[in-house]
Design a protein around this motif. Structure first.
Motif, PDB file in Angstrom:
ATOM      1  N   SER A   2       0.951  -1.591   0.002  1.00  0.00           N
ATOM      2  CA  SER A   2       0.013   0.260   0.282  1.00  0.00           C
ATOM      3  C   SER A   2       1.086   1.682   0.153  1.00  0.00           C
ATOM      4  O   SER A   2       0.739   2.282  -0.432  1.00  0.00           O
ATOM      5  CB  SER A   2      -0.813   0.253   0.879  1.00  0.00           C
ATOM      6  N   SER A   3       2.471   1.162   0.723  1.00  0.00           N
ATOM      7  CA  SER A   3       2.676   2.100   0.484  1.00  0.00           C
ATOM      8  C   SER A   3       3.157   2.752  -1.210  1.00  0.00           C
ATOM      9  O   SER A   3       2.998   4.175  -1.302  1.00  0.00           O
ATOM     10  CB  SER A   3       4.173   2.302   1.358  1.00  0.00           C
ATOM     11  N   LYS A   4       3.837   1.639  -1.792  1.00  0.00           N
ATOM     12  CA  LYS A   4       3.950   2.020  -3.169  1.00  0.00           C
ATOM     13  C   LYS A   4       2.886   2.288  -3.537  1.00  0.00           C
ATOM     14  O   LYS A   4       2.755   3.516  -4.874  1.00  0.00           O
ATOM     15  CB  LYS A   4       4.257   0.568  -3.976  1.00  0.00           C
ATOM     16  N   LYS A   5       1.996   2.007  -3.747  1.00  0.00           N
ATOM     17  CA  LYS A   5       0.820   3.255  -4.131  1.00  0.00           C
ATOM     18  C   LYS A   5       0.395   4.346  -3.705  1.00  0.00           C
ATOM     19  O   LYS A   5       0.110   5.026  -4.434  1.00  0.00           O
ATOM     20  CB  LYS A   5      -1.316   2.195  -4.172  1.00  0.00           C
ATOM     21  N   SER A   6       0.688   4.024  -2.403  1.00  0.00           N
ATOM     22  CA  SER A   6       0.304   6.222  -1.401  1.00  0.00           C
ATOM     23  C   SER A   6       1.525   7.056  -2.343  1.00  0.00           C
ATOM     24  O   SER A   6       1.394   7.298  -2.942  1.00  0.00           O
ATOM     25  CB  SER A   6       0.978   5.397  -0.397  1.00  0.00           C
ATOM     26  N   ILE A   7       2.733   5.786  -2.507  1.00  0.00           N
ATOM     27  CA  ILE A   7       3.684   6.793  -3.335  1.00  0.00           C
ATOM     28  C   ILE A   7       3.729   7.347  -4.779  1.00  0.00           C
ATOM     29  O   ILE A   7       3.616   8.175  -5.262  1.00  0.00           O
ATOM     30  CB  ILE A   7       5.540   6.399  -3.559  1.00  0.00           C
ATOM     31  N   SER A   9       0.298   7.624  -5.891  1.00  0.00           N
ATOM     32  CA  SER A   9      -0.646   8.381  -5.864  1.00  0.00           C
ATOM     33  C   SER A   9      -0.029  10.242  -5.571  1.00  0.00           C
ATOM     34  O   SER A   9      -0.646  10.842  -5.827  1.00  0.00           O
ATOM     35  CB  SER A   9      -1.559   8.196  -4.879  1.00  0.00           C
ATOM     36  N   SER A  10       0.704   9.987  -4.836  1.00  0.00           N
ATOM     37  CA  SER A  10       1.004  11.739  -4.295  1.00  0.00           C
ATOM     38  C   SER A  10       2.239  11.991  -5.344  1.00  0.00           C
ATOM     39  O   SER A  10       2.174  12.616  -5.626  1.00  0.00           O
ATOM     40  CB  SER A  10       2.328  11.329  -2.749  1.00  0.00           C
ATOM     41  N   GLU A  13      -0.057  13.226  -8.097  1.00  0.00           N
ATOM     42  CA  GLU A  13      -1.137  14.405  -7.674  1.00  0.00           C
ATOM     43  C   GLU A  13       0.289  15.618  -7.725  1.00  0.00           C
ATOM     44  O   GLU A  13      -0.495  16.598  -8.355  1.00  0.00           O
ATOM     45  CB  GLU A  13      -1.123  14.011  -5.952  1.00  0.00           C
TER      46      GLU A  13
END
Length: 137
Positions: A2-7, A9-10, A13
């Motif tokens: 999930s941290s890879k997805k979060s990175i 996504s960031s 953005e």
């Protein structure tokens, strides 16, 4: 994971932020020019309900148009649907007929014609399409 997805996504953005600022600037300028009468609006003699936005397909706009047309028709109102006819191969303004080839008028306007049995017109210039629809119906 999930941290890879979060990175990701960031990063997206961050990359899209400048485009959103550019879009805001363009819309603000456009509204300013309309407010100062550099651009003019064309008004029709009958009410128009617009259903649409910048979102691509799949958001339910076409079925919503059919529901609105059926609703107003059930109330005894005269209804015409105006469309840009994006996938159609035509010029000017075209009234959609039930047996028309969808390549000519676009698949969504043809579906709307057959589903609602109201007048459907397609054309690239919205005001011109509205004027033709008002004259013909």
């Amino acid at each position: 994971m999930s941290s890879k997805k979060s990175i990701a996504s960031s990063l997206i953005e961050i990359l899209l932020y400048p485009l959103s600022i550019l879009f805001l600037a363009i819309v603000t300028l456009r509204n300013f020019l309309y407010d100062r009468n550099y651009f003019t609006n064309n008004a029709t003699e009958k009410p128009v309900i617009c259903i649409g936005n910048l979102t691509t397909g799949g958001t339910g706009k076409t079925p919503w148009v059919a529901k609105m047309a059926d609703f107003f028709k059930s109330k005894g109102q005269r209804v015409a649907i105006l469309s840009r006819g994006y996938t159609g191969d035509f010029s000017g303004v075209l009234e959609v007929e039930e047996k028309m080839d969808p390549r000519q008028c676009g698949d969504e306007p043809l579906w709307l014609k057959n589903k609602t049995q109201v007048s459907v017109f397609v054309g690239k210039n919205r005001y011109q399409v509205a004027e033709v629809a008002l004259k013909n119906k």
